[in-house]
Design a protein around this motif. Structure first.
Motif, mmCIF file in Angstrom:
data_model
loop_
_atom_site.group_PDB
_atom_site.id
_atom_site.type_symbol
_atom_site.label_atom_id
_atom_site.label_comp_id
_atom_site.label_asym_id
_atom_site.label_seq_id
_atom_site.Cartn_x
_atom_site.Cartn_y
_atom_site.Cartn_z
ATOM 1 N N LYS A 151 0.837 -1.206 0.000
ATOM 2 C CA LYS A 151 0.000 0.000 0.000
ATOM 3 C C LYS A 151 0.869 1.252 0.000
ATOM 4 C CE LYS A 151 -4.151 -1.761 2.248
ATOM 5 N NZ LYS A 151 -4.902 -1.807 3.507
ATOM 6 N N ALA A 152 1.925 1.226 0.794
ATOM 7 C CA ALA A 152 2.825 2.378 0.871
ATOM 8 C C ALA A 152 3.502 2.620 -0.468
ATOM 9 C CB ALA A 152 3.864 2.155 1.963
ATOM 10 N N LEU A 153 3.948 1.540 -1.117
ATOM 11 C CA LEU A 153 4.599 1.677 -2.419
ATOM 12 C C LEU A 153 3.640 2.214 -3.469
ATOM 13 C CD1 LEU A 153 6.730 -1.582 -2.565
ATOM 14 C CD2 LEU A 153 7.599 0.748 -2.592
ATOM 15 N N LYS A 154 2.405 1.734 -3.449
ATOM 16 C CA LYS A 154 1.399 2.204 -4.403
ATOM 17 C C LYS A 154 1.100 3.681 -4.179
ATOM 18 C CE LYS A 154 -1.057 -2.034 -5.577
ATOM 19 N NZ LYS A 154 -2.307 -2.786 -5.412
ATOM 20 N N ALA A 155 0.992 4.085 -2.923
ATOM 21 C CA ALA A 155 0.710 5.487 -2.602
ATOM 22 C C ALA A 155 1.871 6.374 -3.043
ATOM 23 C CB ALA A 155 0.482 5.634 -1.102
ATOM 24 N N LYS A 156 3.094 5.872 -2.846
ATOM 25 C CA LYS A 156 4.287 6.619 -3.240
ATOM 26 C C LYS A 156 4.325 6.792 -4.765
ATOM 27 C CE LYS A 156 9.217 6.719 -2.191
ATOM 28 N NZ LYS A 156 10.360 5.942 -1.712
ATOM 29 N N ALA A 157 4.019 5.734 -5.478
ATOM 30 C CA ALA A 157 4.021 5.781 -6.940
ATOM 31 C C ALA A 157 2.964 6.757 -7.436
ATOM 32 C CB ALA A 157 3.757 4.387 -7.505
ATOM 33 N N LYS A 158 1.813 6.739 -6.782
ATOM 34 C CA LYS A 158 0.720 7.637 -7.185
ATOM 35 C C LYS A 158 1.105 9.095 -6.954
ATOM 36 C CE LYS A 158 -3.616 6.174 -6.523
ATOM 37 N NZ LYS A 158 -4.890 5.919 -5.827
ATOM 38 N N SER A 159 1.728 9.384 -5.812
ATOM 39 C CA SER A 159 2.118 10.762 -5.512
ATOM 40 C C SER A 159 3.232 11.226 -6.447
ATOM 41 C CB SER A 159 2.551 10.895 -4.053
ATOM 42 O OG SER A 159 3.719 10.149 -3.813
ATOM 43 N N GLN A 160 4.132 10.316 -6.840
ATOM 44 C CA GLN A 160 5.186 10.676 -7.793
ATOM 45 C C GLN A 160 4.596 11.008 -9.154
ATOM 46 O OE1 GLN A 160 7.987 7.441 -7.694
ATOM 47 N NE2 GLN A 160 9.384 8.542 -6.359
#
Length: 53
Positions: free
Chosen positions: A35-44
């Protein structure tokens, strides 16, 4: 029935519990990390999109 004897067989049941808890911890940790990785990718992606405009 020899169920109670197997239930209180010391190390083996303790190892089983430890293995089960380690497995469930791994699942929880993995899903949180995902979830953290997905959120990070989305914010990038959002940052890149706003930088282009």
């Amino acid at each position: 029935m020899d169920f109670p004897r197997s239930l209180y067989s010391g190390k083996s049941s303790l190892a089983l519990v430890a293995r089960a808890s380690a497995f469930s911890f791994g699942l929880v940790y993995g899903s949180i990390k995902l979830k953290a990785l997905k959120a990070k990718a989305k914010s990038q992606k959002k940052a890149e999109a706003s930088a282009h405009h």
